[in-house]
Design a protein around this motif. Structure first.
Motif, PDB file in Angstrom:
ATOM      1  N   CYS A 128       0.844  -1.211   0.000  1.00 54.36           N
ATOM      2  CA  CYS A 128       0.000   0.000   0.000  1.00 54.36           C
ATOM      3  C   CYS A 128       0.871   1.251   0.000  1.00 54.36           C
ATOM      4  O   CYS A 128       0.594   2.215  -0.722  1.00 54.36           O
ATOM      5  N   GLU A 129       1.920   1.227   0.809  1.00 52.41           N
ATOM      6  CA  GLU A 129       2.800   2.405   0.882  1.00 52.41           C
ATOM      7  C   GLU A 129       3.545   2.602  -0.440  1.00 52.41           C
ATOM      8  O   GLU A 129       3.718   3.726  -0.903  1.00 52.41           O
ATOM      9  N   THR A 130       3.951   1.506  -1.046  1.00 49.62           N
ATOM     10  CA  THR A 130       4.705   1.602  -2.303  1.00 49.62           C
ATOM     11  C   THR A 130       3.852   2.224  -3.405  1.00 49.62           C
ATOM     12  O   THR A 130       4.321   3.050  -4.183  1.00 49.62           O
ATOM     13  N   PHE A 131       2.588   1.814  -3.456  1.00 53.44           N
ATOM     14  CA  PHE A 131       1.711   2.302  -4.535  1.00 53.44           C
ATOM     15  C   PHE A 131       0.832   3.462  -4.071  1.00 53.44           C
ATOM     16  O   PHE A 131      -0.031   3.917  -4.800  1.00 53.44           O
ATOM     17  N   ASP A 132       1.063   3.893  -2.829  1.00 56.19           N
ATOM     18  CA  ASP A 132       0.280   4.969  -2.229  1.00 56.19           C
ATOM     19  C   ASP A 132      -1.224   4.758  -2.444  1.00 56.19           C
ATOM     20  O   ASP A 132      -1.942   5.652  -2.898  1.00 56.19           O
ATOM     21  N   SER A 133      -1.655   3.556  -2.134  1.00 53.32           N
ATOM     22  CA  SER A 133      -3.059   3.204  -2.344  1.00 53.32           C
ATOM     23  C   SER A 133      -3.417   2.050  -1.414  1.00 53.32           C
ATOM     24  O   SER A 133      -2.575   1.184  -1.135  1.00 53.32           O
ATOM     25  N   LEU A 134      -4.678   2.043  -0.974  1.00 51.14           N
ATOM     26  CA  LEU A 134      -5.123   0.886  -0.180  1.00 51.14           C
ATOM     27  C   LEU A 134      -5.529  -0.270  -1.097  1.00 51.14           C
ATOM     28  O   LEU A 134      -5.905  -1.333  -0.625  1.00 51.14           O
ATOM     29  N   ARG A 135      -5.464   0.002  -2.405  1.00 47.60           N
ATOM     30  CA  ARG A 135      -5.770  -1.076  -3.360  1.00 47.60           C
ATOM     31  C   ARG A 135      -4.626  -1.227  -4.361  1.00 47.60           C
ATOM     32  O   ARG A 135      -4.802  -1.008  -5.558  1.00 47.60           O
ATOM     33  N   PRO A 136      -3.451  -1.589  -3.881  1.00 47.22           N
ATOM     34  CA  PRO A 136      -2.314  -1.735  -4.801  1.00 47.22           C
ATOM     35  C   PRO A 136      -2.511  -2.970  -5.683  1.00 47.22           C
ATOM     36  O   PRO A 136      -3.262  -3.878  -5.321  1.00 47.22           O
ATOM     37  N   PRO A 137      -1.836  -3.012  -6.832  1.00 47.22           N
ATOM     38  CA  PRO A 137      -1.983  -4.174  -7.720  1.00 47.22           C
ATOM     39  C   PRO A 137      -1.147  -5.360  -7.222  1.00 47.22           C
ATOM     40  O   PRO A 137      -0.243  -5.843  -7.910  1.00 47.22           O
ATOM     41  N   VAL A 138      -1.434  -5.781  -6.018  1.00 42.06           N
ATOM     42  CA  VAL A 138      -0.636  -6.838  -5.374  1.00 42.06           C
ATOM     43  C   VAL A 138      -1.588  -7.836  -4.731  1.00 42.06           C
ATOM     44  O   VAL A 138      -2.566  -7.436  -4.088  1.00 42.06           O
ATOM     45  N   HIS A 139      -1.302  -9.106  -4.931  1.00 38.86           N
ATOM     46  CA  HIS A 139      -2.063 -10.156  -4.248  1.00 38.86           C
ATOM     47  C   HIS A 139      -1.092 -11.000  -3.437  1.00 38.86           C
ATOM     48  O   HIS A 139      -0.020 -11.345  -3.911  1.00 38.86           O
ATOM     49  N   ILE A 140      -1.543 -11.322  -2.245  1.00 40.72           N
ATOM     50  CA  ILE A 140      -0.678 -12.105  -1.348  1.00 40.72           C
ATOM     51  C   ILE A 140      -1.412 -13.384  -0.984  1.00 40.72           C
ATOM     52  O   ILE A 140      -2.565 -13.329  -0.535  1.00 40.72           O
ATOM     53  N   ILE A 141      -0.763 -14.506  -1.182  1.00 44.90           N
ATOM     54  CA  ILE A 141      -1.319 -15.736  -0.609  1.00 44.90           C
ATOM     55  C   ILE A 141      -0.479 -16.058   0.618  1.00 44.90           C
ATOM     56  O   ILE A 141       0.750 -16.063   0.558  1.00 44.90           O
ATOM     57  N   ALA A 142      -1.167 -16.231   1.732  1.00 42.57           N
ATOM     58  CA  ALA A 142      -0.473 -16.485   2.997  1.00 42.57           C
ATOM     59  C   ALA A 142      -0.870 -17.873   3.475  1.00 42.57           C
ATOM     60  O   ALA A 142      -2.060 -18.191   3.553  1.00 42.57           O
ATOM     61  N   THR A 143       0.113 -18.683   3.757  1.00 44.67           N
ATOM     62  CA  THR A 143      -0.165 -20.071   4.131  1.00 44.67           C
ATOM     63  C   THR A 143       0.601 -20.458   5.388  1.00 44.67           C
ATOM     64  O   THR A 143       1.633 -19.865   5.715  1.00 44.67           O
ATOM     65  N   ASP A 144       0.088 -21.444   6.059  1.00 42.35           N
ATOM     66  CA  ASP A 144       0.759 -22.007   7.227  1.00 42.35           C
ATOM     67  C   ASP A 144       0.181 -23.398   7.437  1.00 42.35           C
ATOM     68  O   ASP A 144      -0.912 -23.714   6.952  1.00 42.35           O
ATOM     69  N   LEU A 145       0.909 -24.179   8.176  1.00 43.70           N
ATOM     70  CA  LEU A 145       0.449 -25.522   8.528  1.00 43.70           C
ATOM     71  C   LEU A 145      -0.585 -25.473   9.658  1.00 43.70           C
ATOM     72  O   LEU A 145      -1.510 -26.282   9.719  1.00 43.70           O
ATOM     73  N   ASP A 146      -0.421 -24.511  10.542  1.00 51.84           N
ATOM     74  CA  ASP A 146      -1.169 -24.458  11.799  1.00 51.84           C
ATOM     75  C   ASP A 146      -2.523 -23.770  11.575  1.00 51.84           C
ATOM     76  O   ASP A 146      -2.581 -22.579  11.246  1.00 51.84           O
ATOM     77  N   THR A 147      -3.602 -24.527  11.752  1.00 52.02           N
ATOM     78  CA  THR A 147      -4.935 -23.979  11.485  1.00 52.02           C
ATOM     79  C   THR A 147      -5.334 -22.911  12.511  1.00 52.02           C
ATOM     80  O   THR A 147      -6.093 -22.002  12.193  1.00 52.02           O
ATOM     81  N   GLY A 148      -4.800 -23.024  13.720  1.00 58.38           N
ATOM     82  CA  GLY A 148      -5.136 -22.045  14.767  1.00 58.38           C
ATOM     83  C   GLY A 148      -4.601 -20.663  14.408  1.00 58.38           C
ATOM     84  O   GLY A 148      -5.326 -19.662  14.472  1.00 58.38           O
ATOM     85  N   VAL A 149      -3.336 -20.606  13.999  1.00 57.91           N
ATOM     86  CA  VAL A 149      -2.755 -19.291  13.684  1.00 57.91           C
ATOM     87  C   VAL A 149      -3.383 -18.709  12.416  1.00 57.91           C
ATOM     88  O   VAL A 149      -3.541 -17.495  12.299  1.00 57.91           O
ATOM     89  N   LEU A 150      -3.767 -19.585  11.491  1.00 57.93           N
ATOM     90  CA  LEU A 150      -4.396 -19.081  10.258  1.00 57.93           C
ATOM     91  C   LEU A 150      -5.712 -18.385  10.574  1.00 57.93           C
ATOM     92  O   LEU A 150      -6.054 -17.374   9.966  1.00 57.93           O
ATOM     93  N   GLU A 151      -6.439 -18.920  11.543  1.00 52.20           N
ATOM     94  CA  GLU A 151      -7.711 -18.307  11.915  1.00 52.20           C
ATOM     95  C   GLU A 151      -7.472 -16.917  12.518  1.00 52.20           C
ATOM     96  O   GLU A 151      -8.169 -15.952  12.188  1.00 52.20           O
ATOM     97  N   THR A 152      -6.452 -16.812  13.368  1.00 52.26           N
ATOM     98  CA  THR A 152      -6.102 -15.498  13.941  1.00 52.26           C
ATOM     99  C   THR A 152      -5.734 -14.526  12.818  1.00 52.26           C
ATOM    100  O   THR A 152      -6.159 -13.365  12.807  1.00 52.26           O
ATOM    101  N   ALA A 153      -4.951 -15.021  11.864  1.00 48.55           N
ATOM    102  CA  ALA A 153      -4.509 -14.165  10.757  1.00 48.55           C
ATOM    103  C   ALA A 153      -5.707 -13.679   9.943  1.00 48.55           C
ATOM    104  O   ALA A 153      -5.806 -12.503   9.598  1.00 48.55           O
ATOM    105  N   ARG A 154      -6.618 -14.600   9.661  1.00 51.50           N
ATOM    106  CA  ARG A 154      -7.812 -14.240   8.881  1.00 51.50           C
ATOM    107  C   ARG A 154      -8.609 -13.149   9.578  1.00 51.50           C
ATOM    108  O   ARG A 154      -9.079 -12.212   8.954  1.00 51.50           O
TER     109      ARG A 154
END
Ligand code: SAM
Length: 288
Positions: A128-154
């Motif tokens: 967001c800071e790089t493109f000075d926008s809250l909608r930058p042309p960037v997609h992030i896939i975030a993964t982890d093995l641990d289902t508990g931490v993924l829920e917190t992240a979501r």
């Protein structure tokens, strides 16, 4: 005088050995004998919850194929320490990399051990800071093995002390204060990230390249060198030829020098001539 206080649950060397083999085979996590007490402490909670008296009984539950319990077993044995902008030197590098790629469509990043989300949100804030926008042309896939931490992240909800450590601009721009005093990542920030459970040991990752960057920080330290090498061999063809791999401060890729070369402190790029990336564009095609 030190006394040998009897433990709440019987835990033999044989139990520890079985657990060590199970978690290594499933998650690649290599536990040394020094982790004996850590394993006891982490799993004692599960035995208590199930009303069991010995680790042998607990192992029988796992061996019977209780998949929910196996998930909780795995979650208990992962170490999830993380923070916003951890190893902060990576983020200006990420920003420069995104700037250089500007104009070439949506840029795809994979955060491969995202824990409770501070790392992918830091990547998203950087975008967001790089493109000075809250909608930058960037997609992030975030993964982890641990289902508990993924829920917190979501959820993207963090305690005030964590968010208030960010500089004021970031806290204000990217988080909303909730009635309970905690902070939630703004919807726009959350929308940049898709979360999935991915075990880096599984043979088919639901990720497709070409990716502009992979963050794989502070997870390879739990794997032995042959396991690290197998993962690195699979990362390389997912990256664009100029894509970057960010690793943790105590991780080095000397043993993979035919695949990755150092670009800057703990940031690597592919050695040219490596396998070509699989063609795709946009996040929808990043996720298989
Ligand atoms: C210490 S945290 C690092 C978090 C973040 N990358 C950072 O550097 O702050 C390690 C993470 O790796 C995850 N992990 C461990 N084994 C894994 C595996 N086989 N596949 C995917 N994630 C794994 C753990 O669940 C944990 O969240």
């Amino acid at each position: 005088m030190l006394t040998n206080t009897p433990r709440e649950f019987a835990f033999t060397e044989q139990d520890f050995e079985k657990i060590r083999v199970m978690i290594y085979n499933y998650a690649g996590i290599a536990l040394t004998p020094a982790k004996h007490d850590m394993v006891y402490g982490r799993l004692a909670r599960r035995l208590r919850a199930l009303g069991l008296r010995t680790f042998n009984e607990y192992l029988q539950v796992l061996e019977r194929g209780d998949s929910k319990e196996f998930e909780l077993f795995t979650n208990s044995l992962t170490t999830n320490l993380t923070s916003f902008f951890r190893e902060s030197h990576h983020f200006p590098m990420l920003s420069d990399h995104l700037k250089a790629a500007r104009g070439s469509g949506v840029l795809n990043l994979w955060c491969s051990a995202s824990s409770t989300g501070e790392e992918p949100y830091s990547m998203a804030m950087t975008a967001c800071e790089t493109f000075d926008s809250l909608r930058p042309p960037v997609h992030i896939i975030a993964t982890d093995l641990d289902t508990g931490v993924l829920e917190t992240a979501r959820q993207g909800i963090y305690n005030a002390d964590e968010v208030e450590k960010l500089d004021n601009n970031r806290a204000r721009r990217f988080f909303d204060r909730q009635a309970d005093g905690r902070y939630r990542a703004k919807q726009e920030l959350r929308d940049l990230i898709v979360y999935r459970r991915v075990n880096l040991m599984e043979p088919n990752w639901p990720i497709r390249g070409p990716l502009d960057g992979i963050f794989c920080r502070n997870v390879m330290i739990y794997f032995d060198k042959p396991t690290q090498l197998k993962i690195l061999q699979r990362f390389a063809p997912l990256l664009k030829p100029d894509g970057l791999l960010f690793v943790g401060h105590s991780e080095n890729l000397y043993h993979a020098s035919d695949i990755f070369k150092l670009r800057s402190k703990t940031v690597y790029e592919r050695v040219s001539g490596g396998a070509a990336p699989t063609p795709a564009s946009g996040l929808r095609s990043t996720l298989r």
